[in-house]
Design a protein around this motif. Structure first.
Motif, PDB file in Angstrom:
ATOM      1  N   UNK A  51     -69.672  42.944  -8.785  1.00  0.00           N
ATOM      2  CA  UNK A  51     -69.560  41.499  -8.996  1.00  0.00           C
ATOM      3  C   UNK A  51     -68.282  40.939  -8.380  1.00  0.00           C
ATOM      4  N   UNK A  52     -67.171  41.674  -8.518  1.00  0.00           N
ATOM      5  CA  UNK A  52     -65.922  41.213  -7.914  1.00  0.00           C
ATOM      6  C   UNK A  52     -66.038  41.221  -6.392  1.00  0.00           C
ATOM      7  N   UNK A  53     -66.667  42.266  -5.835  1.00  0.00           N
ATOM      8  CA  UNK A  53     -66.853  42.342  -4.382  1.00  0.00           C
ATOM      9  C   UNK A  53     -67.704  41.185  -3.883  1.00  0.00           C
TER      10      UNK A  53
ATOM     11  N   UNK B  84     -68.017  38.298  -5.326  1.00  0.00           N
ATOM     12  CA  UNK B  84     -67.196  37.087  -5.444  1.00  0.00           C
ATOM     13  C   UNK B  84     -66.307  36.929  -4.214  1.00  0.00           C
ATOM     14  N   UNK B  85     -65.701  38.039  -3.772  1.00  0.00           N
ATOM     15  CA  UNK B  85     -64.848  38.000  -2.585  1.00  0.00           C
ATOM     16  C   UNK B  85     -65.658  37.609  -1.350  1.00  0.00           C
ATOM     17  N   UNK B  86     -66.873  38.160  -1.245  1.00  0.00           N
ATOM     18  CA  UNK B  86     -67.738  37.822  -0.114  1.00  0.00           C
ATOM     19  C   UNK B  86     -68.113  36.347  -0.139  1.00  0.00           C
ATOM     20  N   UNK B  87     -68.341  35.848  -1.330  1.00  0.00           N
ATOM     21  CA  UNK B  87     -68.743  34.449  -1.477  1.00  0.00           C
ATOM     22  C   UNK B  87     -67.662  33.497  -0.977  1.00  0.00           C
ATOM     23  N   UNK B  88     -66.402  33.938  -1.080  1.00  0.00           N
ATOM     24  CA  UNK B  88     -65.290  33.093  -0.670  1.00  0.00           C
ATOM     25  C   UNK B  88     -65.204  32.934   0.853  1.00  0.00           C
ATOM     26  N   UNK B  89     -65.732  33.915   1.600  1.00  0.00           N
ATOM     27  CA  UNK B  89     -65.547  33.886   3.060  1.00  0.00           C
ATOM     28  C   UNK B  89     -66.848  33.803   3.849  1.00  0.00           C
ATOM     29  N   UNK B  90     -67.971  34.108   3.218  1.00  0.00           N
ATOM     30  CA  UNK B  90     -69.246  34.092   3.941  1.00  0.00           C
ATOM     31  C   UNK B  90     -69.783  32.666   4.090  1.00  0.00           C
TER      32      UNK B  90
ATOM     33  N   UNK C 191     -68.669  42.394   5.575  1.00  0.00           N
ATOM     34  CA  UNK C 191     -69.072  43.769   5.280  1.00  0.00           C
ATOM     35  C   UNK C 191     -68.317  44.239   4.039  1.00  0.00           C
ATOM     36  N   UNK C 192     -69.060  44.658   3.041  1.00  0.00           N
ATOM     37  CA  UNK C 192     -68.482  45.214   1.817  1.00  0.00           C
ATOM     38  C   UNK C 192     -68.656  46.727   1.850  1.00  0.00           C
ATOM     39  N   UNK C 193     -67.569  47.469   1.938  1.00  0.00           N
ATOM     40  CA  UNK C 193     -67.641  48.930   1.958  1.00  0.00           C
ATOM     41  C   UNK C 193     -67.281  49.442   0.574  1.00  0.00           C
ATOM     42  N   UNK C 194     -68.286  49.639  -0.272  1.00  0.00           N
ATOM     43  CA  UNK C 194     -68.071  49.994  -1.675  1.00  0.00           C
ATOM     44  C   UNK C 194     -68.297  51.468  -1.947  1.00  0.00           C
ATOM     45  N   UNK C 195     -68.568  52.251  -0.917  1.00  0.00           N
ATOM     46  CA  UNK C 195     -68.783  53.693  -1.101  1.00  0.00           C
ATOM     47  C   UNK C 195     -67.444  54.404  -1.200  1.00  0.00           C
ATOM     48  N   UNK C 196     -67.406  55.453  -2.037  1.00  0.00           N
ATOM     49  CA  UNK C 196     -66.167  56.221  -2.177  1.00  0.00           C
ATOM     50  C   UNK C 196     -65.795  56.857  -0.847  1.00  0.00           C
ATOM     51  N   UNK C 197     -66.766  57.489  -0.194  1.00  0.00           N
ATOM     52  CA  UNK C 197     -66.565  57.959   1.176  1.00  0.00           C
ATOM     53  C   UNK C 197     -67.158  56.889   2.076  1.00  0.00           C
ATOM     54  N   UNK C 198     -66.379  56.285   2.885  1.00  0.00           N
ATOM     55  CA  UNK C 198     -66.682  55.012   3.524  1.00  0.00           C
ATOM     56  C   UNK C 198     -67.936  55.059   4.397  1.00  0.00           C
TER      57      UNK C 198
ATOM     58  N   UNK D  87     -63.979  42.594   6.539  1.00  0.00           N
ATOM     59  CA  UNK D  87     -64.252  43.863   5.864  1.00  0.00           C
ATOM     60  C   UNK D  87     -63.569  43.870   4.503  1.00  0.00           C
ATOM     61  N   UNK D  88     -64.360  44.057   3.467  1.00  0.00           N
ATOM     62  CA  UNK D  88     -63.854  44.121   2.093  1.00  0.00           C
ATOM     63  C   UNK D  88     -64.086  45.541   1.580  1.00  0.00           C
ATOM     64  N   UNK D  89     -63.019  46.207   1.179  1.00  0.00           N
ATOM     65  CA  UNK D  89     -63.103  47.604   0.733  1.00  0.00           C
ATOM     66  C   UNK D  89     -62.866  47.702  -0.773  1.00  0.00           C
ATOM     67  N   UNK D  90     -62.998  48.910  -1.291  1.00  0.00           N
ATOM     68  CA  UNK D  90     -62.724  49.142  -2.706  1.00  0.00           C
ATOM     69  C   UNK D  90     -61.283  48.799  -3.051  1.00  0.00           C
ATOM     70  N   UNK D  91     -60.382  49.049  -2.122  1.00  0.00           N
ATOM     71  CA  UNK D  91     -58.984  48.707  -2.367  1.00  0.00           C
ATOM     72  C   UNK D  91     -58.825  47.197  -2.505  1.00  0.00           C
ATOM     73  N   UNK D  92     -59.562  46.445  -1.695  1.00  0.00           N
ATOM     74  CA  UNK D  92     -59.541  44.983  -1.815  1.00  0.00           C
ATOM     75  C   UNK D  92     -60.044  44.537  -3.179  1.00  0.00           C
ATOM     76  N   UNK D  93     -61.100  45.199  -3.638  1.00  0.00           N
ATOM     77  CA  UNK D  93     -61.672  44.866  -4.945  1.00  0.00           C
ATOM     78  C   UNK D  93     -60.675  45.162  -6.048  1.00  0.00           C
ATOM     79  N   UNK D  94     -60.030  46.317  -5.941  1.00  0.00           N
ATOM     80  CA  UNK D  94     -59.056  46.711  -6.972  1.00  0.00           C
ATOM     81  C   UNK D  94     -57.929  45.691  -7.068  1.00  0.00           C
TER      82      UNK D  94
END
Length: 433
Positions: A175-177, A179-185, A276-283, A297-304
């Motif tokens: 959901x946070x990811x 939300x981030x996508x919604x801000x820029x897409x 692009x949302x890269x939410x996999x632990x191994x990218x 590109x939005x990664x898990x670190x971005x979400x954190x």
């Protein structure tokens, strides 16, 4: 035997290291270790790797001995993970926090309740905890103590969800990811096309979240060829490798949930404006994808980093629920341990009694005199066992059951085995009062 956990998470280790460790842990085989264990459960999520286990020693260990046993097993696991993950031993060892006994329950209950997640209170972790113990059970790797530990963790998470507002907030990594996508897409979710990589539980949660936001054009691709079955169950469209380039070109939002061993390079991403949302632990996407023009590109670190710190009354209440659940679990476990000690003392005493009764029968035969002596001796033994039994339960309530166990070993040479707990129900009520 001692329950332990080895924990590497986003709170102390970078996600790249967690990913390498998770890759190694996927091939971790307890039979390949230099030491024996009674069980191993691997909990691997987008931002943590946790290994739960139980040492193989059958006797109930003191705290000092338990710490030594866990250290020995942890060293063997770190050595194996080093070989499997291609990380040097010092990196593996420094990546993990080690817990044993009561600290294990407190940590797992906290994690299962979403209180240590990148998004505080997220509910996805509860399902991941359940799936971890289920997989271990199916593979024959879960001991009874580990099953009880994970069952109590899931129950605690349920209570947190029911008794606090955390469960109602719907916050999660996905959901946070989004939300981030919604801000820029560009466009709205109703008009956006989404391409999801993966067919696991994480991908399923992503498809559900997209649907909740009104996204109607959802396509799924799987590197393993399972997209068709996954898509059919969820009413979305599956594509194969031949259709992937066109799907990439037409997608407004691309979400990686598969953790492919061969991430897409920047050259494989068509030109065009997309998120692009890269939410996999191994990218799923190579880091250089972030350098592409018009690509966010939005990664898990971005979400954190974007996840809010929700230290409000709901979080405080959730921690209280966890603390209470841990105390309940501790009391139950101590009771099981002291029950095993009671059984061990009873078995020791009754074996001596049976030996002496054999002598009585040899001397008096099977007549009335022998019966009277046996009755008197059994009554005496029952009386003798009463006080040690009551004392055992009293010490257990005070958290001093280890003193009782140490006393049995010092006085009688009795080693208490946890396996003896299964017959505690056979103790006559008068003995166990």
């Amino acid at each position: 035997m001692t329950i332990f956990s080895l924990v590497a998470s986003h709170q102390t280790v970078d996600l790249s290291t967690v990913a390498h460790l998770a890759n190694g842990a996927s091939s971790l085989d307890a039979s390949e270790l230099d030491v024996e264990t009674r069980g191993l459960v691997v909990l691997s999520t987008c931002n943590r790797l946790e290994i739960y286990g139980e040492t193989a020693q059958d006797s109930v260990a003191t705290d000092q001995k338990a710490e030594q046993d866990v250290a020995e097993v942890a060293t063997a696991i770190f050595e194996e993970l080093s070989a499997l993950s291609s990380l040097d031993y010092s990196t593996v060892e420094s990546s993990f926090d080690v817990f044993f006994n009561d600290a294990v329950a407190h940590h797992l209950f906290t994690v299962a309740s979403g209180l240590e997640s990148a998004v505080v209170g997220e509910r996805e972790i509860t399902g991941q905890v359940r799936r971890a113990i289920t997989a271990a059970q199916e593979e024959g790797k879960a001991s009874g103590n580990l099953v009880r530990l994970f069952d109590n963790a899931a129950n605690t998470a349920r209570r947190v969800g029911q008794q606090t507002l955390l469960g109602a907030r719907g916050r999660s990594v996905v959901s946070v990811a989004l939300d981030l996508a919604d801000d820029v897409a560009e466009k709205t979710w109703k008009d956006r096309s989404a391409l999801v990589f993966g067919t696991g539980a994480y991908a399923g949660a992503t498809v559900a979240a997209l649907r909740d936001r009104g996204c109607q054009n959802i396509t799924v691709y799987s590197f393993t060829g399972r997209a068709a079955t996954f898509a059919h169950k969820r009413g979305v469209k599956a594509i194969d490798g031949a259709s992937l380039p066109q799907a990439l070109a037409s997608a407004d939002v691309i979400i990686g949930c598969s953790g492919s061993s061969d991430p897409l390079s920047a050259d494989e991403i068509p030109a065009g404006k997309r998120v692009i949302l890269d939410l996999a632990l191994t990218r799923d996407f190579a880091p250089e994808v972030a350098d592409l023009p018009d690509t966010e590109l939005i990664t898990l670190e971005s979400v954190r980093l974007a996840a809010p710190e929700e230290m409000d009354s709901s979080v405080q209440l959730a921690h209280t629920i966890v603390d209470n659940a841990v105390e309940e679990f501790r009391i139950k476990q101590k009771a099981r341990t002291v029950d095993a000690a009671i059984v061990a003392l009873r078995e020791h005493t009754m074996s001596i009694l049976d030996s002496e009764l054999e002598k009585v029968r040899g001397h008096f035969g099977c007549g009335g005199a022998a019966d009277q002596v046996e009755f008197a001796m059994r009554r005496m033994v029952k009386s003798l066992l009463h006080t040690p039994t009551v004392r055992a339960r009293s010490l257990a309530q005070e958290g001093r059951e280890s003193e009782y166990i140490a006393g049995l070993e010092a006085l009688y040479g009795i080693e208490v085995s946890q396996s003896q707990e299964k017959v505690v129900r056979d103790i006559p009520q008068a003995d166990a009062s």
